[in-house]
Design a protein around this motif. Structure first.
Motif, PDB file in Angstrom:
ATOM      1  N   PHE A 173       1.187 -25.972  -1.594  1.00 54.03           N
ATOM      2  CA  PHE A 173       2.340 -27.222  -1.652  1.00 54.03           C
ATOM      3  C   PHE A 173       2.534 -27.613  -2.998  1.00 54.03           C
ATOM      4  N   LYS A 174       1.449 -28.041  -3.599  1.00 54.51           N
ATOM      5  CA  LYS A 174       1.410 -28.529  -5.096  1.00 54.51           C
ATOM      6  C   LYS A 174       2.058 -27.674  -6.036  1.00 54.51           C
ATOM      7  N   VAL A 175       1.319 -26.339  -5.815  1.00 46.55           N
ATOM      8  CA  VAL A 175       2.112 -25.264  -6.641  1.00 46.55           C
ATOM      9  C   VAL A 175       3.496 -25.152  -6.413  1.00 46.55           C
TER      10      VAL A 175
ATOM     11  N   ASN B 190       9.620 -23.861  11.192  1.00 50.31           N
ATOM     12  CA  ASN B 190       8.503 -24.577  10.273  1.00 50.31           C
ATOM     13  C   ASN B 190       8.367 -24.095   8.882  1.00 50.31           C
ATOM     14  N   GLN B 191       9.258 -24.815   8.168  1.00 49.71           N
ATOM     15  CA  GLN B 191       9.252 -24.663   6.658  1.00 49.71           C
ATOM     16  C   GLN B 191       8.075 -24.649   6.183  1.00 49.71           C
ATOM     17  N   SER B 192       7.267 -25.705   6.709  1.00 51.87           N
ATOM     18  CA  SER B 192       6.053 -25.963   5.825  1.00 51.87           C
ATOM     19  C   SER B 192       4.868 -24.620   6.018  1.00 51.87           C
ATOM     20  N   LEU B 193       5.095 -24.355   7.288  1.00 47.07           N
ATOM     21  CA  LEU B 193       4.084 -23.133   7.402  1.00 47.07           C
ATOM     22  C   LEU B 193       4.482 -21.777   6.549  1.00 47.07           C
ATOM     23  N   GLY B 194       5.911 -21.771   6.675  1.00 46.11           N
ATOM     24  CA  GLY B 194       6.612 -20.471   5.938  1.00 46.11           C
ATOM     25  C   GLY B 194       6.334 -20.582   4.462  1.00 46.11           C
ATOM     26  N   LEU B 195       6.256 -21.726   4.000  1.00 39.79           N
ATOM     27  CA  LEU B 195       6.054 -22.030   2.723  1.00 39.79           C
ATOM     28  C   LEU B 195       4.622 -21.789   2.235  1.00 39.79           C
ATOM     29  N   SER B 196       3.819 -22.181   3.021  1.00 42.99           N
ATOM     30  CA  SER B 196       2.269 -22.005   2.963  1.00 42.99           C
ATOM     31  C   SER B 196       1.790 -20.293   2.869  1.00 42.99           C
ATOM     32  N   ILE B 197       2.568 -19.602   3.804  1.00 47.28           N
ATOM     33  CA  ILE B 197       2.558 -18.353   3.921  1.00 47.28           C
ATOM     34  C   ILE B 197       3.112 -17.526   2.620  1.00 47.28           C
TER      35      ILE B 197
ATOM     36  N   ILE C  84      13.311 -16.803  11.794  1.00 50.08           N
ATOM     37  CA  ILE C  84      13.023 -17.929  12.671  1.00 50.08           C
ATOM     38  C   ILE C  84      11.776 -18.879  12.358  1.00 50.08           C
ATOM     39  N   LEU C  85      10.988 -18.295  11.767  1.00 47.79           N
ATOM     40  CA  LEU C  85       9.692 -19.102  11.247  1.00 47.79           C
ATOM     41  C   LEU C  85      10.223 -20.121  10.173  1.00 47.79           C
ATOM     42  N   LEU C  86      10.890 -19.488   9.111  1.00 48.29           N
ATOM     43  CA  LEU C  86      11.283 -20.447   8.069  1.00 48.29           C
ATOM     44  C   LEU C  86      12.225 -21.250   8.643  1.00 48.29           C
TER      45      LEU C  86
ATOM     46  N   SER D 139      12.720 -27.397  -1.997  1.00 45.47           N
ATOM     47  CA  SER D 139      12.017 -26.179  -1.343  1.00 45.47           C
ATOM     48  C   SER D 139      12.080 -26.060   0.028  1.00 45.47           C
ATOM     49  N   THR D 140      12.381 -27.206   1.115  1.00 41.58           N
ATOM     50  CA  THR D 140      12.744 -27.266   2.352  1.00 41.58           C
ATOM     51  C   THR D 140      14.110 -26.584   2.490  1.00 41.58           C
ATOM     52  N   PHE D 141      15.335 -26.878   1.677  1.00 37.18           N
ATOM     53  CA  PHE D 141      16.519 -26.402   1.705  1.00 37.18           C
ATOM     54  C   PHE D 141      16.386 -25.181   1.418  1.00 37.18           C
ATOM     55  N   VAL D 142      15.700 -24.589   0.505  1.00 36.67           N
ATOM     56  CA  VAL D 142      15.775 -23.130  -0.115  1.00 36.67           C
ATOM     57  C   VAL D 142      14.990 -22.177   0.919  1.00 36.67           C
ATOM     58  N   LEU D 143      14.151 -22.692   1.506  1.00 34.35           N
ATOM     59  CA  LEU D 143      13.406 -21.856   2.779  1.00 34.35           C
ATOM     60  C   LEU D 143      14.303 -21.919   3.763  1.00 34.35           C
ATOM     61  N   ALA D 144      15.097 -22.909   4.259  1.00 34.49           N
ATOM     62  CA  ALA D 144      16.040 -22.902   5.248  1.00 34.49           C
ATOM     63  C   ALA D 144      16.946 -21.797   5.053  1.00 34.49           C
ATOM     64  N   VAL D 145      17.670 -22.049   3.889  1.00 34.38           N
ATOM     65  CA  VAL D 145      18.749 -20.957   3.535  1.00 34.38           C
ATOM     66  C   VAL D 145      18.044 -19.418   3.680  1.00 34.38           C
ATOM     67  N   ILE D 146      16.667 -19.289   3.035  1.00 32.77           N
ATOM     68  CA  ILE D 146      16.341 -17.944   3.097  1.00 32.77           C
ATOM     69  C   ILE D 146      16.007 -17.676   4.708  1.00 32.77           C
ATOM     70  N   GLY D 147      15.570 -18.558   5.541  1.00 34.72           N
ATOM     71  CA  GLY D 147      15.513 -18.350   6.902  1.00 34.72           C
ATOM     72  C   GLY D 147      16.698 -17.733   7.551  1.00 34.72           C
TER      73      GLY D 147
END
Length: 217
Positions: free
Chosen positions: A36-38, A142-149, A137-139, A90-98
């Motif tokens: 998350f920091k990176v 659960n954006q946090s889990l998707g970002l971590s993966i 659906i994962l992104l 990051s949350t917004f970008v992940l939602a768009v990608i998902g």
């Protein structure tokens, strides 16, 4: 320019490769153990890059159409949002990608079913569509889990790339050392031959003395 200097200029600088490998390796470990920091740092750096591009676009288009300037201003604002609030970006970008993954997966699943019905193909497309829908659906959920993966996968790839760069730097260094040693050995042998095999002074023999001695005999 001697042979060694030419070899060093032609071959990549192993020190630069070594430094790049170490930096890439460290960033990879950081992405694995602190994703998350990176991710926030990456988003901030990307936001700065986008903002600079937007400002340059405004400066280059200030005499052109208003729509171009408006688009450039939107780019600058998006870049500043990434810099000021990287987590939200990051949350917004992940939602768009998902959302994009889910839509593409559904379209691919429908098209694969149609192709499989008429042409007996599309099994690979179905597998890919299931993967895209699941990832989307994962992104979305659960954006946090998707970002971590995502960051951990990126970290593993960066660690592998860093190791390859370090190995390449070592190989180039060893090759240059071998070339240098071979060249110095050949130069040392040449100097030894020229130094030890000096010309010998031979006294001239008078022909008349040889003739007289042969007559006396």
């Amino acid at each position: 320019m001697d042979f060694i200097t030419a070899s060093k200029r032609i071959s990549p600088n192993w020190k630069i490769l070594l430094a790049a490998g170490i930096i890439t390796l460290l960033l990879g470990f950081a992405a694995i153990f602190a994703p998350f920091k990176v991710a926030d740092k990456f988003m901030m750096a990307f936001g700065i890059f986008v903002s600079v591009l937007g400002v340059l676009s405004i400066l280059s288009n200030y005499k052109k159409a208003t729509s171009d300037i408006l688009m450039s201003m939107i780019i600058v604002v998006l870049g500043l949002i990434m810099v000021v609030s990287p987590s939200s970006a990051s949350t917004f970008v992940l939602a768009v990608i998902g959302l994009a993954f889910t839509i593409v997966g559904i379209i691919l699943a429908i098209s694969s079913s149609i192709l499989h019905r008429f042409f007996s193909v599309g099994k690979t497309g179905k597998i890919v569509s299931v993967f895209l829908i699941a990832a989307g659906i994962l992104l979305l959920l659960n954006q946090s889990l998707g970002l971590s993966i995502i960051m951990k996968v990126m970290g593993i790839l960066m660690v592998a790339a860093g190791i390859l760069l370090i190995i390449s730097a070592k190989k180039i260094k060893d090759a240059l050392l071998k070339i240098t040693a071979t060249y110095e050995d050949s130069t040392r042998i040449s100097d030894f031959e020229l130094r030890d095999f000096e010309p010998i002074d031979v006294e001239p023999i008078e022909v008349e003395n040889l003739n007289d001695s042969s007559r006396n005999k």
